[in-house]
Design an enzyme around this catalytic site. Sequence first.
Site, PDB file in Angstrom:
ATOM      1  N   CYS B  99      22.600  42.027  21.234  1.00 55.44           N
ATOM      2  CA  CYS B  99      23.083  41.539  19.948  1.00 55.44           C
ATOM      3  C   CYS B  99      23.881  40.271  20.286  1.00 55.44           C
ATOM      4  O   CYS B  99      24.621  40.244  21.277  1.00 55.44           O
ATOM      5  CB  CYS B  99      23.983  42.597  19.322  1.00 55.44           C
ATOM      6  SG  CYS B  99      24.544  42.150  17.679  1.00 55.44           S
ATOM      7  N   HIS B 323      26.320  39.320  23.275  1.00 52.89           N
ATOM      8  CA  HIS B 323      27.564  40.066  23.413  1.00 52.89           C
ATOM      9  C   HIS B 323      27.388  41.569  23.642  1.00 52.89           C
ATOM     10  O   HIS B 323      28.362  42.297  23.608  1.00 52.89           O
ATOM     11  CB  HIS B 323      28.566  39.750  22.287  1.00 52.89           C
ATOM     12  CG  HIS B 323      28.095  39.939  20.889  1.00 52.89           C
ATOM     13  ND1 HIS B 323      28.360  39.038  19.884  1.00 52.89           N
ATOM     14  CD2 HIS B 323      27.405  40.926  20.316  1.00 52.89           C
ATOM     15  CE1 HIS B 323      27.841  39.473  18.762  1.00 52.89           C
ATOM     16  NE2 HIS B 323      27.266  40.609  18.987  1.00 52.89           N
ATOM     17  N   SER B 375      34.979  31.611  10.751  1.00 56.18           N
ATOM     18  CA  SER B 375      34.463  31.921  12.075  1.00 56.18           C
ATOM     19  C   SER B 375      34.958  30.821  13.009  1.00 56.18           C
ATOM     20  O   SER B 375      35.468  29.797  12.553  1.00 56.18           O
ATOM     21  CB  SER B 375      32.935  31.955  12.073  1.00 56.18           C
ATOM     22  OG  SER B 375      32.444  32.945  11.195  1.00 56.18           O
ATOM     23  N   HIS B 394      34.369  38.781  20.810  1.00 60.51           N
ATOM     24  CA  HIS B 394      33.060  38.539  20.180  1.00 60.51           C
ATOM     25  C   HIS B 394      33.119  38.511  18.663  1.00 60.51           C
ATOM     26  O   HIS B 394      32.119  38.233  18.002  1.00 60.51           O
ATOM     27  CB  HIS B 394      32.051  39.593  20.621  1.00 60.51           C
ATOM     28  CG  HIS B 394      32.046  40.849  19.796  1.00 60.51           C
ATOM     29  ND1 HIS B 394      33.175  41.598  19.533  1.00 60.51           N
ATOM     30  CD2 HIS B 394      31.034  41.503  19.166  1.00 60.51           C
ATOM     31  CE1 HIS B 394      32.863  42.639  18.795  1.00 60.51           C
ATOM     32  NE2 HIS B 394      31.583  42.614  18.555  1.00 60.51           N
ATOM     33  N   GLY B 395      34.263  38.830  18.060  1.00 64.39           N
ATOM     34  CA  GLY B 395      34.324  38.847  16.602  1.00 64.39           C
ATOM     35  C   GLY B 395      35.720  39.176  16.144  1.00 64.39           C
ATOM     36  O   GLY B 395      36.666  39.151  16.933  1.00 64.39           O
ATOM     37  N   LYS B 470      22.697  38.633   4.117  1.00 59.20           N
ATOM     38  CA  LYS B 470      22.930  39.873   4.851  1.00 59.20           C
ATOM     39  C   LYS B 470      21.733  40.791   4.728  1.00 59.20           C
ATOM     40  O   LYS B 470      21.090  40.848   3.689  1.00 59.20           O
ATOM     41  CB  LYS B 470      24.139  40.602   4.250  1.00 59.20           C
ATOM     42  CG  LYS B 470      25.397  40.475   5.079  1.00 59.20           C
ATOM     43  CD  LYS B 470      26.481  41.377   4.580  1.00 59.20           C
ATOM     44  CE  LYS B 470      26.071  42.830   4.523  1.00 59.20           C
ATOM     45  NZ  LYS B 470      25.596  43.417   5.783  1.00 59.20           N
TER      46      LYS B 470
END
Lengths: 133, 471
Positions: B99, B323, B375, B394-395, B470
């Site tokens: 991912c 990631h 982001s 990663h987020g 999405k």
Amino acid sequence: VAADREHVGELEFVLTGDSAAALFTEAARLLAEEEAPDGLAGAPPEEPVEIDLAAPDLAALLVDWINELVYLTETTDRAYPQAEILSLTDGTIQARVTPVRATVRHAVKAATLHGVRVGEEGGRWIGRVVVDV
Amino acid sequence: MSRLERRGDVVWELPAATREDMRVPARVFGDEDIVAEIERGQSLEQLANVATLPGIVDAAIAMPDMHQGYGFPVGAVAAFDPGAGGVVSPGGVGYDINCGVRLLALDAALPPERVEPFVHELSRSVPVGTGRGSGLALTGATLDRVLAEGCPYVVSELGAGVPDDLAVIESGGRLPGADPAKVSTRARERGRDQLGSLGSGNHFLEVQRIDTVEDEPAASVYGLRRGETVVLVHSGSRGVGHQICTDYVRLMDRHLVEWGLRLPDRQLSCAPLDTPQAGDYLAAMAAAANFAWSNRQVMTHTIRTVARRLGAGDLRVVYDVAHNIVKWEEYGGRSLAVHRKGATRAFGPASADIPDRYRRVGQPVFVPGSMGTSSWVLAGNDASAERSFGSTCHGAGRALSRGEAKRRVQGAELRRELEARGITVRCPSNAGLAEEAPIAYKDADRVVRAVEDAGIARRVARLVPLGVLKG
């Protein structure tokens, strides 16, 4: 009765029933509801499929069972809410599952062994499985 | 279990002596608020469990976006030495192998009135993954080549993209050692017609504007200018990776007694790196990684086609990072199996493994925020090599379960709120939208400040959403 419990990153199925077999049927129903959130009412049943699995213990068998249904859901684009358990031991299961046509979102990637538990508590059977969504 | 001892401004450790079975400390990067939140959850115990695994080197490391997972927590890094009985754990990579995130730059600003048509056309052209046949349908031989050769094959033989793309993809979009023969028939079936599809859950595609630039020299090297439009793609290996992880967790679980491994969590199921089973998993995982890079490459081709059709211009690949992966990397003269589970490689300028064009400033890293929030583009630092096995966050990291998010947020209301802020939303399910609501996540700005303070990456540019697609 089955319900999903809170897990921050994923989803935990908490299954209860009056037999071990009931946990497996409830797991199938819960997975189908997760995969087809718009509902299964009125969806026509199709030809049942036989499942035959073996695992080292009942907990691993429950994980394998859900993973089998995840695989079937993804490759047939059907939900499998109904399961008839033909035989169940601590390490084997034979069952017949009935697919229904539905809008399936393929949200569940797999069932995990993380904290998986199956056993009797106070005269009820309880199972817990974390699924990756 | 507590608790963390402070080792620096944003560095904390659970000492190895905390539990008898821990072989190394558990190390966490984060400010006081982040650490307090981590201590309230289950992820720290999961990190301590990772610290018990054989052959682990230095520490089990957590990024500030760490949250509860299964086996490994999400946001973890662990390196294993094959010469010290080290292991590989499929659960330490996760079901969505590779991912990752790819950033595409338009190198211009898309006029506001063209954003909605662009997002709308993307929603019609990029399959989100519901239903079969949502991606490219591959024959067995073609799928084998995707698994074995990854992006170079997709570019040269399938015509998806241009050769220059390959220079700006981690590992060139092809992980060595991939062997399709180690990928089960079931994994092939699940992935056969999914190439080029986004998938569901937290996967998304966002059209964004570069809102601020924090590091002008690095932004210039990456070709990012304030006000211009970019597209961020977050997806993985789809059913191929999910099934490979299922297959190998199951296989290794059945060999644990034979290998003399006792684990605090069965999902940490693993194999000593010198066993055939470990080799087979690494070969299959590499194949799934190649599928994931190819997946993002095919989506890139689709996005470019849409942009050209609408006269929006061409899109350049800035970079593509994984990631969820295991990679062999050299640290302290040893080759280690570095597991990143919800963590991003963040190599600095000294690394020979980053594109030549980025060698002056370090590798780009992309940190998606929650839907509707900012982001970040970061740059890797050389210090990450000694502090975090060359890794960073990663987020934003989940803070609320999906169920809690749905109880607090109505998907339809969130959709209206985002659109009222000028963000175009395309998502088939209001429930799916609510699950990924901004309140379900930590504050990405805070997470990236923590990794910058830790010296393992630095902020380059902040991106804000214009449109969201999405699955």
